[in-house]
Write a protein that holds these residues in place. Structure first.
Motif, PDB file in Angstrom:
ATOM      1  N   VAL A 101     -12.597 -18.361 -10.517  1.00  0.00           N
ATOM      2  CA  VAL A 101     -11.966 -19.069  -9.401  1.00  0.00           C
ATOM      3  C   VAL A 101     -11.996 -18.199  -8.149  1.00  0.00           C
ATOM      4  CG1 VAL A 101      -9.776 -20.012  -8.541  1.00  0.00           C
ATOM      5  CG2 VAL A 101     -10.547 -20.551 -10.860  1.00  0.00           C
ATOM      6  N   ALA A 102     -11.718 -16.903  -8.303  1.00  0.00           N
ATOM      7  CA  ALA A 102     -11.754 -15.997  -7.148  1.00  0.00           C
ATOM      8  C   ALA A 102     -13.153 -15.959  -6.541  1.00  0.00           C
ATOM      9  CB  ALA A 102     -11.315 -14.595  -7.575  1.00  0.00           C
ATOM     10  N   ALA A 103     -14.184 -15.905  -7.388  1.00  0.00           N
ATOM     11  CA  ALA A 103     -15.561 -15.882  -6.885  1.00  0.00           C
ATOM     12  C   ALA A 103     -15.890 -17.198  -6.185  1.00  0.00           C
ATOM     13  CB  ALA A 103     -16.539 -15.633  -8.031  1.00  0.00           C
ATOM     14  N   LEU A 104     -15.455 -18.307  -6.748  1.00  0.00           N
ATOM     15  CA  LEU A 104     -15.698 -19.608  -6.147  1.00  0.00           C
ATOM     16  C   LEU A 104     -15.003 -19.707  -4.787  1.00  0.00           C
ATOM     17  CD1 LEU A 104     -16.786 -22.512  -6.303  1.00  0.00           C
ATOM     18  CD2 LEU A 104     -14.666 -23.125  -7.466  1.00  0.00           C
ATOM     19  N   ASN A 142      -5.862 -29.208  -2.595  1.00  0.00           N
ATOM     20  CA  ASN A 142      -4.651 -29.813  -3.165  1.00  0.00           C
ATOM     21  C   ASN A 142      -4.898 -30.298  -4.589  1.00  0.00           C
ATOM     22  OD1 ASN A 142      -3.014 -29.287  -0.954  1.00  0.00           O
ATOM     23  ND2 ASN A 142      -3.499 -31.236   0.035  1.00  0.00           N
ATOM     24  N   ARG A 143      -6.074 -30.878  -4.834  1.00  0.00           N
ATOM     25  CA  ARG A 143      -6.400 -31.311  -6.200  1.00  0.00           C
ATOM     26  C   ARG A 143      -6.490 -30.103  -7.138  1.00  0.00           C
ATOM     27  NH1 ARG A 143      -9.588 -35.073  -3.376  1.00  0.00           N
ATOM     28  NH2 ARG A 143     -11.463 -33.816  -3.617  1.00  0.00           N
ATOM     29  N   MET A 144      -7.065 -29.016  -6.643  1.00  0.00           N
ATOM     30  CA  MET A 144      -7.147 -27.804  -7.461  1.00  0.00           C
ATOM     31  C   MET A 144      -5.751 -27.262  -7.769  1.00  0.00           C
ATOM     32  SD  MET A 144     -10.466 -26.073  -5.617  1.00  0.00           S
ATOM     33  CE  MET A 144     -10.604 -24.607  -6.618  1.00  0.00           C
ATOM     34  N   LEU A 145      -4.883 -27.270  -6.778  1.00  0.00           N
ATOM     35  CA  LEU A 145      -3.499 -26.823  -6.999  1.00  0.00           C
ATOM     36  C   LEU A 145      -2.807 -27.704  -8.035  1.00  0.00           C
ATOM     37  CD1 LEU A 145      -2.339 -25.911  -3.376  1.00  0.00           C
ATOM     38  CD2 LEU A 145      -2.565 -24.358  -5.329  1.00  0.00           C
ATOM     39  N   MET A 148      -4.231 -29.305 -10.467  1.00  0.00           N
ATOM     40  CA  MET A 148      -4.794 -28.962 -11.786  1.00  0.00           C
ATOM     41  C   MET A 148      -4.161 -27.680 -12.319  1.00  0.00           C
ATOM     42  SD  MET A 148      -8.837 -29.832 -11.647  1.00  0.00           S
ATOM     43  CE  MET A 148      -9.250 -30.101  -9.930  1.00  0.00           C
ATOM     44  N   ILE A 149      -3.938 -26.714 -11.431  1.00  0.00           N
ATOM     45  CA  ILE A 149      -3.306 -25.462 -11.849  1.00  0.00           C
ATOM     46  C   ILE A 149      -1.874 -25.725 -12.311  1.00  0.00           C
ATOM     47  CG2 ILE A 149      -2.423 -23.243 -11.004  1.00  0.00           C
ATOM     48  CD1 ILE A 149      -5.032 -23.173  -9.212  1.00  0.00           C
ATOM     49  N   GLU A 150      -1.141 -26.536 -11.549  1.00  0.00           N
ATOM     50  CA  GLU A 150       0.241 -26.883 -11.936  1.00  0.00           C
ATOM     51  C   GLU A 150       0.258 -27.607 -13.286  1.00  0.00           C
ATOM     52  OE1 GLU A 150       3.110 -25.896 -10.655  1.00  0.00           O
ATOM     53  OE2 GLU A 150       1.936 -24.718  -9.238  1.00  0.00           O
ATOM     54  N   GLU A 151      -0.672 -28.503 -13.509  1.00  0.00           N
ATOM     55  CA  GLU A 151      -0.742 -29.212 -14.792  1.00  0.00           C
ATOM     56  C   GLU A 151      -1.048 -28.243 -15.927  1.00  0.00           C
ATOM     57  OE1 GLU A 151      -0.701 -31.990 -17.775  1.00  0.00           O
ATOM     58  OE2 GLU A 151       0.120 -32.116 -15.745  1.00  0.00           O
ATOM     59  N   ALA A 152      -1.954 -27.310 -15.700  1.00  0.00           N
ATOM     60  CA  ALA A 152      -2.274 -26.304 -16.726  1.00  0.00           C
ATOM     61  C   ALA A 152      -1.052 -25.434 -17.036  1.00  0.00           C
ATOM     62  CB  ALA A 152      -3.437 -25.437 -16.259  1.00  0.00           C
ATOM     63  N   LYS A 153      -0.253 -25.119 -16.012  1.00  0.00           N
ATOM     64  CA  LYS A 153       0.968 -24.351 -16.218  1.00  0.00           C
ATOM     65  C   LYS A 153       1.955 -25.125 -17.098  1.00  0.00           C
ATOM     66  CE  LYS A 153       1.904 -21.582 -12.141  1.00  0.00           C
ATOM     67  NZ  LYS A 153       2.543 -21.661 -10.824  1.00  0.00           N
ATOM     68  N   ARG A 154       2.115 -26.420 -16.781  1.00  0.00           N
ATOM     69  CA  ARG A 154       3.043 -27.254 -17.548  1.00  0.00           C
ATOM     70  C   ARG A 154       2.598 -27.354 -19.018  1.00  0.00           C
ATOM     71  NH1 ARG A 154       3.474 -29.963 -12.766  1.00  0.00           N
ATOM     72  NH2 ARG A 154       1.819 -31.448 -13.149  1.00  0.00           N
ATOM     73  N   ARG A 155       1.285 -27.532 -19.239  1.00  0.00           N
ATOM     74  CA  ARG A 155       0.785 -27.633 -20.625  1.00  0.00           C
ATOM     75  C   ARG A 155       0.965 -26.329 -21.377  1.00  0.00           C
ATOM     76  NH1 ARG A 155      -4.265 -30.190 -18.536  1.00  0.00           N
ATOM     77  NH2 ARG A 155      -5.024 -28.093 -18.782  1.00  0.00           N
ATOM     78  N   GLY A 156       0.900 -25.203 -20.660  1.00  0.00           N
ATOM     79  CA  GLY A 156       1.014 -23.897 -21.299  1.00  0.00           C
ATOM     80  C   GLY A 156       2.423 -23.501 -21.686  1.00  0.00           C
ATOM     81  N   GLN A 157       3.401 -24.210 -21.165  1.00  0.00           N
ATOM     82  CA  GLN A 157       4.811 -23.855 -21.439  1.00  0.00           C
ATOM     83  C   GLN A 157       5.342 -24.529 -22.671  1.00  0.00           C
ATOM     84  OE1 GLN A 157       6.948 -24.613 -17.826  1.00  0.00           O
ATOM     85  NE2 GLN A 157       6.015 -22.881 -16.791  1.00  0.00           N
TER      86      GLN A 157
END
Length: 129
Positions: free
Chosen positions: A98-101, A115-118, A120-129
């Protein structure tokens, strides 16, 4: 055959796989017509045999012709390719990818894309908890 080598695709093989995934099923003639700057028809048939030997595609007989289809979904192929990319260039780190991209593409990304990427990150955080 070495699994890593058997899964590696040349540019032409990727183009053929894109056509097969898009079409779901395609003959050599249909693939030949869709290829950019197509090689000869016999070269396309050879590439199809190579893809079959590598395990990416299979074929059914339809009268005198072979109809080719992918062994795995486009989604599965995409995930596998991304994993190889991460392993090869980013030490398996999604963060590095992601940093390289973002380094390369940040100025080309719209606010909506960011905003869509953010999201997706928030959704991944929720799934990980």
């Amino acid at each position: 055959m070495n699994d890593t080598l058997s899964r590696t695709l040349s540019r032409r093989e990727r183009q053929i796989m894109d056509i097969i995934h898009r079409s779901r099923r395609a003959t050599a003639a249909e693939i030949h017509v869709e290829l950019p700057n197509p090689p000869g028809y016999s070269a396309v048939r050879t590439l199809l045999r190579v893809l079959e030997r590598k395990g990416h595609i299979r074929h059914d007989r339809d009268g005198q012709r072979y109809v080719y289809f992918a062994n795995e979904s486009r989604e599965h192929a995409r995930r596998s390719a991304v994993k190889r990319l991460l392993d090869t260039f980013c030490g398996g780190s999604a963060e590095e990818a992601v940093a390289a991209l973002l380094d390369a593409e940040a100025s080309n990304l719209s606010e909506a894309e960011l905003n869509r990427m953010l999201a997706m990150i928030e959704e991944a955080k929720r799934r990980g908890q």
